[in-house]
Design an enzyme around this catalytic site. Sequence first.
Site: not given
Length: 286
Positions: A194, A229-231
């Site tokens: 990310h 998402l992105d976690a």
Amino acid sequence: MTLSARARLLISCPDRPGIVAAVSQCLFEQGANIVHSDQHTTDPEGGVFFMRIEFDLPELDSRGASLTRAFEPVADRFRMEWRLAYAARVKPLAIFVSREDHCLLELLWRWKAGDMAADIAMVVSNHTDLRGLVEAYGIPFHHIEVTRERYDQAEAAQLQLVEGKVDLIVMARYMQILSPAFIGRFPNRIINIHHSFLPAFVGADPYAQAYLRGVKLIGATAHYATDALDAGPIIEQDVERVDHRHSVEDLKRIGRHVERMVLARAVTWHLEDKVLVHGNKTVVFA
């Protein structure tokens, strides 16, 4: 000893006295020699204990099964989640990319130099821009177009390429979202990079947003992909200091450098069995 005789034992279990002694005694009785050991507890009283042991065992290929049988009573006794990994068994991986090449190049360079113990089985992309670069390394390149109308067909084609053929998928700036069903086939085996030190600027053009906010740090985060998402569990993060003198293009250039390094470290640690996942966190014995 050569790598063919080296194995890694990764353990997580409720913490209590005697774990290290029991593991060491079992390995000793099987003729193994411990060459490296790391351990961590979330709390000595009622926490979770994590351990990574590297050891050498002559004739490991033929004796691995008997070692596993000998260790099972120890694992049952301490309610362990555990796995045995063989250092000489190089993990096959697939790299998913879109158009940007910086993270892909870093992985290719390290692989070519022998600094990353992996077999890059393929590169999969939703664009053809990087075909020549990839094929110059002798690596198969697969172009699968992804559109809103044929998203399911594209993902089915991707799954057919990788399922049963790779141990790890690396999203090296792959600018598409993988479905929960796809991610579920590879739990804690998809690493994403990310372009921010999470939590992040959301939406389009994060570096422009960062520039407008006058940020003083540019960062990147490598994590396992999950349904959120992105976690997913974070493996590695890093930052570079910036100031008012840097333009948007400067921030992008610095960001590319941080992304390359952070992703490469995360992938290398996964390949070397140095990452243990605990809930939505990781313990990294790097």
